[in-house]
Design a protein around this motif. Structure first.
Motif, PDB file in Angstrom:
ATOM      1  N   THR A  59       0.935  -1.210  -0.009  1.00 17.60           N
ATOM      2  CA  THR A  59      -0.066   0.060   0.104  1.00 17.60           C
ATOM      3  C   THR A  59       0.840   1.132   0.227  1.00 17.60           C
ATOM      4  OG1 THR A  59      -1.321  -1.203   1.615  1.00 17.60           O
ATOM      5  CG2 THR A  59      -2.048   0.966   1.192  1.00 17.60           C
ATOM      6  N   VAL A  60       0.457   2.483  -0.869  1.00 18.88           N
ATOM      7  CA  VAL A  60       1.164   3.712  -0.843  1.00 18.88           C
ATOM      8  C   VAL A  60       0.075   4.682  -0.418  1.00 18.88           C
ATOM      9  CG1 VAL A  60       2.646   5.240  -2.139  1.00 18.88           C
ATOM     10  CG2 VAL A  60       2.980   2.975  -2.721  1.00 18.88           C
ATOM     11  N   TYR A  61       0.180   5.296   0.594  1.00 20.25           N
ATOM     12  CA  TYR A  61      -0.529   6.371   1.037  1.00 20.25           C
ATOM     13  C   TYR A  61      -0.018   7.670   0.673  1.00 20.25           C
ATOM     14  CZ  TYR A  61      -2.578   2.836   4.218  1.00 20.25           C
ATOM     15  OH  TYR A  61      -3.180   1.749   4.508  1.00 20.25           O
ATOM     16  N   THR A  62      -0.585   8.759   0.254  1.00 20.89           N
ATOM     17  CA  THR A  62      -0.199  10.055   0.094  1.00 20.89           C
ATOM     18  C   THR A  62      -0.634  11.132   1.033  1.00 20.89           C
ATOM     19  OG1 THR A  62      -1.944  10.615  -1.365  1.00 20.89           O
ATOM     20  CG2 THR A  62       0.152   9.948  -2.461  1.00 20.89           C
ATOM     21  N   TYR A  63      -1.097  10.552   2.405  1.00 21.11           N
ATOM     22  CA  TYR A  63      -1.669  11.266   3.551  1.00 21.11           C
ATOM     23  C   TYR A  63      -1.310  10.274   4.766  1.00 21.11           C
ATOM     24  CZ  TYR A  63      -5.256   7.464   2.802  1.00 21.11           C
ATOM     25  OH  TYR A  63      -5.749   6.529   2.693  1.00 21.11           O
ATOM     26  N   PRO A  64      -1.266  11.158   5.804  1.00 17.88           N
ATOM     27  CA  PRO A  64      -1.010  10.305   7.186  1.00 17.88           C
ATOM     28  C   PRO A  64      -2.236   9.159   7.273  1.00 17.88           C
ATOM     29  CG  PRO A  64      -1.035  12.728   7.329  1.00 17.88           C
ATOM     30  CD  PRO A  64      -1.607  12.471   6.052  1.00 17.88           C
ATOM     31  N   LYS A 120      -4.327   3.952   9.953  1.00 20.78           N
ATOM     32  CA  LYS A 120      -3.911   2.635  10.284  1.00 20.78           C
ATOM     33  C   LYS A 120      -2.988   2.090   9.138  1.00 20.78           C
ATOM     34  CE  LYS A 120      -6.869  -1.042   9.563  1.00 20.78           C
ATOM     35  NZ  LYS A 120      -7.825  -1.975  10.085  1.00 20.78           N
ATOM     36  N   ALA A 121      -2.081   1.197   9.503  1.00 17.24           N
ATOM     37  CA  ALA A 121      -1.046   0.772   8.145  1.00 17.24           C
ATOM     38  C   ALA A 121      -1.912  -0.046   7.203  1.00 17.24           C
ATOM     39  CB  ALA A 121       0.029   0.089   8.880  1.00 17.24           C
ATOM     40  N   GLY A 122      -2.889  -0.470   7.627  1.00 13.39           N
ATOM     41  CA  GLY A 122      -3.717  -1.617   6.684  1.00 13.39           C
ATOM     42  C   GLY A 122      -2.701  -2.853   6.357  1.00 13.39           C
ATOM     43  N   THR A 123      -2.611  -3.194   4.952  1.00 14.15           N
ATOM     44  CA  THR A 123      -1.933  -4.061   4.582  1.00 14.15           C
ATOM     45  C   THR A 123      -0.422  -3.895   4.500  1.00 14.15           C
ATOM     46  OG1 THR A 123      -3.630  -5.170   3.359  1.00 14.15           O
ATOM     47  CG2 THR A 123      -1.431  -5.913   3.027  1.00 14.15           C
ATOM     48  N   THR A 124       0.421  -4.317   4.944  1.00 20.88           N
ATOM     49  CA  THR A 124       1.825  -4.014   5.082  1.00 20.88           C
ATOM     50  C   THR A 124       2.607  -4.827   4.128  1.00 20.88           C
ATOM     51  OG1 THR A 124       2.612  -4.998   7.017  1.00 20.88           O
ATOM     52  CG2 THR A 124       1.698  -2.942   7.249  1.00 20.88           C
ATOM     53  N   PRO A 125       3.617  -4.756   3.600  1.00 21.17           N
ATOM     54  CA  PRO A 125       4.566  -3.198   3.819  1.00 21.17           C
ATOM     55  C   PRO A 125       3.673  -2.260   3.209  1.00 21.17           C
ATOM     56  CG  PRO A 125       5.919  -5.030   2.864  1.00 21.17           C
ATOM     57  CD  PRO A 125       4.692  -5.439   3.026  1.00 21.17           C
ATOM     58  N   ALA A 126       3.814  -1.057   3.937  1.00 16.71           N
ATOM     59  CA  ALA A 126       3.050   0.012   3.463  1.00 16.71           C
ATOM     60  C   ALA A 126       3.956   1.219   3.417  1.00 16.71           C
ATOM     61  CB  ALA A 126       2.020   0.318   4.400  1.00 16.71           C
ATOM     62  N   MET A 167       6.542   1.162   6.495  1.00 18.72           N
ATOM     63  CA  MET A 167       6.118   0.159   7.557  1.00 18.72           C
ATOM     64  C   MET A 167       5.861  -1.044   7.391  1.00 18.72           C
ATOM     65  SD  MET A 167       3.117   3.175   8.738  1.00 18.72           S
ATOM     66  CE  MET A 167       2.818   3.511   6.969  1.00 18.72           C
ATOM     67  N   VAL A 168       6.210  -2.114   8.352  1.00 17.06           N
ATOM     68  CA  VAL A 168       5.974  -3.287   8.141  1.00 17.06           C
ATOM     69  C   VAL A 168       5.486  -3.862   9.526  1.00 17.06           C
ATOM     70  CG1 VAL A 168       7.073  -5.457   8.183  1.00 17.06           C
ATOM     71  CG2 VAL A 168       7.979  -3.728   6.570  1.00 17.06           C
ATOM     72  N   GLU A 169       4.164  -4.498   9.539  1.00 21.26           N
ATOM     73  CA  GLU A 169       3.775  -4.942  10.718  1.00 21.26           C
ATOM     74  C   GLU A 169       4.361  -5.751  11.429  1.00 21.26           C
ATOM     75  OE1 GLU A 169      -0.846  -6.126  12.357  1.00 21.26           O
ATOM     76  OE2 GLU A 169      -0.208  -6.412  10.203  1.00 21.26           O
ATOM     77  N   LYS A 170       4.597  -5.775  12.824  1.00 25.10           N
ATOM     78  CA  LYS A 170       5.368  -6.513  13.814  1.00 25.10           C
ATOM     79  C   LYS A 170       4.318  -7.554  14.030  1.00 25.10           C
ATOM     80  CE  LYS A 170       8.187  -6.041  17.955  1.00 25.10           C
ATOM     81  NZ  LYS A 170       8.047  -7.631  18.251  1.00 25.10           N
ATOM     82  N   ALA A 171       4.795  -8.842  13.880  1.00 23.35           N
ATOM     83  CA  ALA A 171       4.046  -9.842  13.869  1.00 23.35           C
ATOM     84  C   ALA A 171       4.115 -10.368  15.598  1.00 23.35           C
ATOM     85  CB  ALA A 171       4.406 -11.140  13.373  1.00 23.35           C
TER      86      ALA A 171
END
Length: 146
Positions: free
Chosen positions: A25-30, A33-39, A68-72
């Motif tokens: 996922t690529v966000y152009t705003y803050p 939530k991270a959603g699906t990572t890596p983001a 960001m990568v979700e920490k499992a």
């Protein structure tokens, strides 16, 4: 040079390597939530003018590219695997920014540098715990004072 122009160019660079770099996922705003990572989130940063001479100032528009990568939870994948994934994505983004900065982003007579890359940290994005790194991008152009 404007915030929108610089953000658009950074988004174009990152989405261009999105599949190859494994970015979900690529966000152009803050993001809330991270959603699906890596983001990756492209965030505006502290910006302003630097005094140059009596006839010119340097306008700086700065952005943070947060990876960001979700920490499992305990188990797999391990923290080491996730941090390696984070670092690999950061390397890919920095390589592309360096390749494109003197071409795409300086089309309006401005320079782009990777100002700083922060250490890997653990934080939260919404209800997700993530490993993240910030790549701080500094763009500058000379503005004539009238």
């Amino acid at each position: 040079m404007s915030f929108i122009n610089v953000r658009t160019q950074l988004n174009t660079i990152i989405t261009g390597i999105q599949v190859a770099a494994g970015i979900a996922t690529v966000y152009t705003y803050p993001p809330t939530k991270a959603g699906t990572t890596p983001a990756v989130a492209i965030l505006d940063d502290v910006s302003g003018d630097e005094y140059g001479t009596t006839s010119a100032n340097k306008a700086n528009i700065n952005f943070i590219v947060r990876v960001m990568v979700e920490k499992a939870l305990a188990g797999t994948p391990t923290d080491s695997t996730q941090v390696t994934q984070l670092l690999t994505i950061c390397d890919s983004i920095m390589t592309e920014i360096r390749k494109e900065s003197n071409h795409t982003l300086s089309g309006q007579s401005h320079s782009v540098i990777i100002d700083e890359v922060t250490p890997t940290e653990v934080g939260t994005c919404g209800d997700q715990t993530v490993f993240f790194k910030d790549i701080k991008i500094k763009t500058s152009s000379f503005q004539t004072v009238v």
